[in-house]
Scaffold this active site. Structure first.
Site, mmCIF file in Angstrom:
data_model
loop_
_atom_site.group_PDB
_atom_site.id
_atom_site.type_symbol
_atom_site.label_atom_id
_atom_site.label_comp_id
_atom_site.label_asym_id
_atom_site.label_seq_id
_atom_site.Cartn_x
_atom_site.Cartn_y
_atom_site.Cartn_z
ATOM 1 N N GLU A 3 -14.047 30.584 32.924
ATOM 2 C CA GLU A 3 -13.028 29.577 33.236
ATOM 3 C C GLU A 3 -11.794 30.217 33.889
ATOM 4 O O GLU A 3 -11.283 31.224 33.399
ATOM 5 C CB GLU A 3 -12.618 28.887 31.930
ATOM 6 C CG GLU A 3 -11.565 27.809 32.094
ATOM 7 C CD GLU A 3 -11.242 27.114 30.779
ATOM 8 O OE1 GLU A 3 -11.667 27.610 29.711
ATOM 9 O OE2 GLU A 3 -10.566 26.062 30.805
ATOM 10 N N LYS B 92 -12.832 19.959 34.796
ATOM 11 C CA LYS B 92 -12.918 19.965 33.330
ATOM 12 C C LYS B 92 -12.532 18.590 32.787
ATOM 13 O O LYS B 92 -11.553 17.991 33.244
ATOM 14 C CB LYS B 92 -11.988 21.039 32.781
ATOM 15 C CG LYS B 92 -12.097 21.279 31.280
ATOM 16 C CD LYS B 92 -11.281 22.509 30.879
ATOM 17 C CE LYS B 92 -11.428 22.838 29.403
ATOM 18 N NZ LYS B 92 -10.692 24.073 29.043
ATOM 19 N N TYR C 254 -4.435 21.678 21.392
ATOM 20 C CA TYR C 254 -4.140 22.129 20.027
ATOM 21 C C TYR C 254 -3.875 23.627 20.025
ATOM 22 O O TYR C 254 -4.246 24.336 20.947
ATOM 23 C CB TYR C 254 -5.303 21.792 19.084
ATOM 24 C CG TYR C 254 -6.634 22.346 19.536
ATOM 25 C CD1 TYR C 254 -7.465 21.605 20.363
ATOM 26 C CD2 TYR C 254 -7.057 23.619 19.157
ATOM 27 C CE1 TYR C 254 -8.678 22.110 20.794
ATOM 28 C CE2 TYR C 254 -8.271 24.132 19.580
ATOM 29 C CZ TYR C 254 -9.078 23.373 20.400
ATOM 30 O OH TYR C 254 -10.275 23.886 20.838
ATOM 31 N N CYS D 191 -15.676 25.172 29.192
ATOM 32 C CA CYS D 191 -15.187 25.423 27.823
ATOM 33 C C CYS D 191 -15.232 24.189 26.912
ATOM 34 O O CYS D 191 -16.296 23.745 26.525
ATOM 35 C CB CYS D 191 -13.794 26.038 27.897
ATOM 36 S SG CYS D 191 -13.402 27.067 26.455
ATOM 37 N N SER E 244 -12.507 31.411 25.728
ATOM 38 C CA SER E 244 -12.400 31.073 24.311
ATOM 39 C C SER E 244 -11.906 32.289 23.554
ATOM 40 O O SER E 244 -12.595 33.306 23.496
ATOM 41 C CB SER E 244 -13.779 30.633 23.825
ATOM 42 O OG SER E 244 -13.692 30.015 22.587
ATOM 43 N N GLY F 218 7.904 54.060 14.976
ATOM 44 C CA GLY F 218 8.413 54.821 13.845
ATOM 45 C C GLY F 218 7.328 54.920 12.783
ATOM 46 O O GLY F 218 6.727 53.911 12.419
ATOM 47 N N LEU F 219 7.060 56.126 12.306
ATOM 48 C CA LEU F 219 6.095 56.298 11.206
ATOM 49 C C LEU F 219 6.877 56.452 9.912
ATOM 50 O O LEU F 219 7.681 57.374 9.776
ATOM 51 C CB LEU F 219 5.263 57.561 11.412
ATOM 52 C CG LEU F 219 4.001 57.526 12.268
ATOM 53 C CD1 LEU F 219 3.087 58.680 11.860
ATOM 54 C CD2 LEU F 219 3.276 56.207 12.158
ATOM 55 N N SER F 220 6.622 55.538 8.972
ATOM 56 C CA SER F 220 7.414 55.560 7.736
ATOM 57 C C SER F 220 6.695 56.263 6.596
ATOM 58 O O SER F 220 7.290 56.518 5.561
ATOM 59 C CB SER F 220 7.703 54.124 7.316
ATOM 60 O OG SER F 220 6.498 53.509 6.891
ATOM 61 N N GLY F 221 5.405 56.535 6.788
ATOM 62 C CA GLY F 221 4.617 57.009 5.658
ATOM 63 C C GLY F 221 3.924 55.866 4.941
ATOM 64 O O GLY F 221 3.087 56.080 4.066
ATOM 65 N N GLY F 222 4.246 54.645 5.335
ATOM 66 C CA GLY F 222 3.627 53.459 4.740
ATOM 67 C C GLY F 222 2.369 53.059 5.495
ATOM 68 O O GLY F 222 2.017 53.646 6.534
ATOM 69 N N THR G 208 5.334 47.145 13.879
ATOM 70 C CA THR G 208 4.331 47.359 12.826
ATOM 71 C C THR G 208 4.344 46.285 11.736
ATOM 72 O O THR G 208 3.634 46.418 10.736
ATOM 73 C CB THR G 208 4.565 48.732 12.148
ATOM 74 O OG1 THR G 208 5.814 48.681 11.441
ATOM 75 C CG2 THR G 208 4.621 49.863 13.164
#
Lengths: 547, 547
Positions: free
Chosen positions: B41, B112, B118, B148, B189, B298-302, B405
């Site tokens: 499509e 179509k 929606y 579709c 889709s 940023g890496l937080s350790g989480g 993140t």
């Protein structure tokens, strides 16, 4: 027949508050000997509830509210707007309906036929269009009930391409076959300064064409981005506007359809005054309907923050506005002084915080990572973002909502720092081009200087590096604004815009800036819409695309 | 008849690139003796161009591209998707069309019929629905062309209220009257993990009901928020899936409709693996189609930043990902260590910047204004926003796009700082609930530990004050996620959710948090959608409302 126009300000989803407002008006009108009270489109829910319409609790509450309002209609009738479940096997789940209430109950329901889907409208997402037409017969009169767009013939897409097209059906053509004595229209039509005349012309042309009076009742008040301006009218069958209600205020008026009397019109206002009033209402309702009282913003000494703070004071009162002056080493002495004078002219609380030490700390800690690079946009953004932290700290600590001061010209070309000066709960000037910001400042100063002359006349600058001027990277605002209006509001092509007298290369550079900055606007604060095409949900562009 | 499925990845508005892709496929298919190549499509424009469809230049370019593609169809036919101008007096200006190309020109155009509105779909804004049905007759076969949604009968709003409703017409009912030999479907889709089976079931039930084979050709690739997953299929007239193309990759397949041969299906994957693949493709296409290569975060350790960085490395390569570790005085030693180990496991560049001195500088300069107040959310937000400045500085200085993140659970309840950890060009996990983030981490570690076990098992914490835990202010994620899924994806009421086994008071508090934080999500980064209801343009809620 005595008909009362009830041009009221609703809160979306506040069924209790909206119903109380509606019932109070019905009871008051009854005392005045009124036969029929006319409310606006989706008055029971407020316009527009968007996907709240997908919640069954929401629809149930709307249904209950209509039932309660109906009970108050004893010895008087009313037309109120609310969603209604579509019981047919096919189609959307709801209709956008007008309920005719009399003798304590719902007498008939009239569904909206033409569901707009252009610009900020999205009604086909939730509603099934009507295809059956009948009039209300009441006290010997035949009343044709229409809802907003139903009076339109052409799809208002003039600014796109090709010829305007007709809607699939014409509700007026169908309804006049039933010989109504008058047409009522329950409306929720938002303000846009550059389509002022268009709405009235549509109404006038319909009254004239079908030789039938039209009673047009609009919603008033702001719903986040949209400002509904009221201005309800009675138009006689010759297409003459005979009665006109107030703009940007709640208002009511009783007319006798058999004896309409003399003309009562509102005084004409300049478009700048209308934008001013729309923005004041936009701020006031955003705060009032959210339950907030106080605003904060950064005053730079420039024109945008100056105009924003005056609007804030007019909307919320000087006692509810608190500003921060946040100089850095690049701020001119004048800037701080201009901001201070403005704050004092307005009698608002202000504090001065120098951002330099925080900025220096960022630069110091980033120095090992930035070794071998030269200062540039990164460092400018750090300043803007440090200011963003300071104003948000005031916002968080004291519960003041941050007002954003970005104008439409900047917003269009991405001249602003995301997570910095683009911060804010609401963008007050995001739909006002820079040249109109200047006009607003002159309008504000018309009865005496509020905004220091220097803020108006000095060359616009972000003051993020020595001697920076907006014109270093942008065309003159006069030219820029004309290019932008033609591209955004009028949807013209680069070639068509260049033909207005600009170098095509400059036009293409400006348009490229607009297109490239979709990602910034995606994360911008909601913008009070005053034009026919504001940035926001009325202009959905793909973020990742080549064009 | 030999039909080739061309399941390709298009860039919106890239007419040159898309046309080249399409023509290459046509020429290659011709060499393979194919009679007809089936594209998806709006393949010429990419799905979905949104309001670019309002620009006449855009429509002109699409028209030109179709003409060029048609020229390549000598000795072979193709079905491509593109917008087309509606020449009628009434209706919308465009159709969403399939062009049947053969003998070097456009032979017929098929519009179509069912235009979804929606969730993320908004097609009625731009397109007029088709009401005329005809089949393509080609090489002695009758081909019914659908686009579709045309294969759907019911409007997929099962999660709202009341009974599902039928669409106003059924294209399949109309087309089978013309006795087609097979039905082709040009589709776009998007993937959603919780509606996996539904799409196939619709296709299967249609083939069975009408006893006709269906050739379903889907788009693949990500368009900002939406991930199209491919998975094109040939379904025989008994409703059996006989051929299945790859998921999340471009793929092509030639079938002989007279001699379909043995089953060739893809191996079944767990929903977590599918989400994983969708997110990798989402990141890769966002960067690739925008012309960017490098990401930062940023890496937080989480767990959230850990899962995000692994996805980024898989999408872009370790050499293109650079992270910052930004401890403060509240960061546990473990956090920095876990982040460092992860970065080393992945072989990506990392730097450590301690944010404390910058945070202290803000607090020091704000102290005179904050006299008499106690530390709280304001001070926590300053930390998050200082981190926001650091990662944006890396982004600005080196041209790395910041990945956000935030997970869906946090995004729902507003557990995040606007202009702080909500920053980013793209929110990778914004449609993934926390419990699924845990599952993703286990999936990533299945062939050996990449994410340190400690990041997975430790109690989630924002580490913005001593000993802070997410559960201080939120229910356990297991419960929270179930409540959220029922509220957001299934649109259930508080009472219905409580009936699943939760205290109604807790449910109402959670829902209040969701509703109150609409303003934060309004300014959030675009979210890669993997569910049936993601935050973003598929879920439009009024910002100012009482509900």
């Amino acid at each position: 027949m005595k008909v009362a126009f009830a041009q009221l300000n609703y809160t979306i989803g506040d069924f209790e508050g909206n119903s109380e407002k509606i019932i109070t008006q019905i009871l008051k009108s009854k005392e005045q000997g009124v036969d029929l009270v006319l409310f606006s489109e989706l008055s029971v829910t407020g316009y527009y509830p968007h996907d709240l319409l997908e919640k069954k609790e929401f629809i149930q509450k709307a249904e209950d509210a209509v039932a309660v309002i109906a009970k108050s209609c004893e010895g008087i009738a009313a037309l109120v707007g609310a969603p209604r479940i579509n019981e047919n096997e096919r189609g959307k789940k709801l209709f956008n309906s007008a309920f005719f209430l009399a003798d304590g109950k719902i007498q008939s329901v009239h569904n909206k036929t033409l569901l707009p889907t252009y610009d900020i409208f999205d009604e086909y997402r939730h509603f099934e269009p009507n295809r059956a037409f009948e009039v209300v017969e009441y006290k010997g009169e035949k009343i044709a009930v229409t809802i907003c767009e139903d009076l339109w013939d052409e799809q208002p897409t003039a600014n796109e391409f090709g010829k305007d097209k007709l809607y699939e059906v014409s509700p007026m053509e169908e309804l006049v076959k039933l010989h109504p004595d008058f047409v009522v229209n329950l409306s929720a039509s938002p303000f846009s300064y550059n389509q002022e005349g268009w709405r009235k012309n549509v109404l006038i042309s319909k009254a004239k064409k079908y030789k039938v009076p039209i009673l047009y009742c609009n919603q008033v008040g702001a719903q986040t981005e949209l400002v509904f301006d009221g201005g309800s009218v009675y138009i006689d069958k010759n297409g003459e506007i005979v009665k006109e209600l107030k703009y940007f205020e709640e208002d009511t008026l009783v007319v006798d359809t058999k004896n309409i009397g003399t003309k009562e019109l509102q005084k004409k206002a300049d478009y700048i005054e209308k934008i001013h009033d729309a923005l004041v209402l936009g701020i006031r309702d955003y705060f009032g309907k959210m339950g907030f009282k106080q605003a904060t913003l950064g005053l730079s000494g420039g024109i945008d923050s100056a105009v924003t703070v005056v609007l804030a004071v007019r909307a919320l009162g000087a006692e509810n506005v608190r500003v921060l002056l946040m100089p850095s080493k690049y701020s001119s002495d004048h800037s701080v002084e201009d901001a201070r004078v403005l704050a004092e002219n307005l009698g608002i609380q202000y504090d001065i915080v120098n951002i330099q030490s925080a900025v220096d700390e960022f630069e110091k800690t980033l120095a090992p990572l930035f070794k071998g690079t030269s200062p540039g946009v990164t460092e400018e953004n750090i300043q803007a973002r440090a200011r963003g932290i300071y104003v948000m700290a005031i916002s968080n600590k004291f519960g003041h909502i941050l007002l954003n001061t970005t104008n439409k010209s900047e917003c269009a070309v991405g001249y602003g720092t995301l997570y910095g000066d683009m911060n804010g709960g609401m963008a007050v000037l995001g739909d006002v081009y820079k040249m109109d910001v200047f006009k607003l400042s002159r309008f504000m100063n018309k009865d005496g200087e509020i905004i220091p002359e220097n803020s108006i006349v000095k060359p616009p600058s972000a003051e993020l590096r020595p001697d920076q001027k907006d014109t270093d990277s942008l065309p003159d605002y006069k030219d820029l604004d004309e290019m932008l209006f033609n591209y955004i509001e009028l949807n013209k092509s680069p070639k068509e815009i260049a033909a207005l007298g600009f170098e095509e290369e400059v036009v293409r550079r400006v348009i490229r800036m607009v297109n490239m900055n979709e990602y910034k606007r995606f994360q911008a604060a909601p913008i009070i819409r005053v034009s026919s095409k504001a940035f926001g949900f009325g202009r959905k562009m793909p973020l990742v695309a080549r064009y």
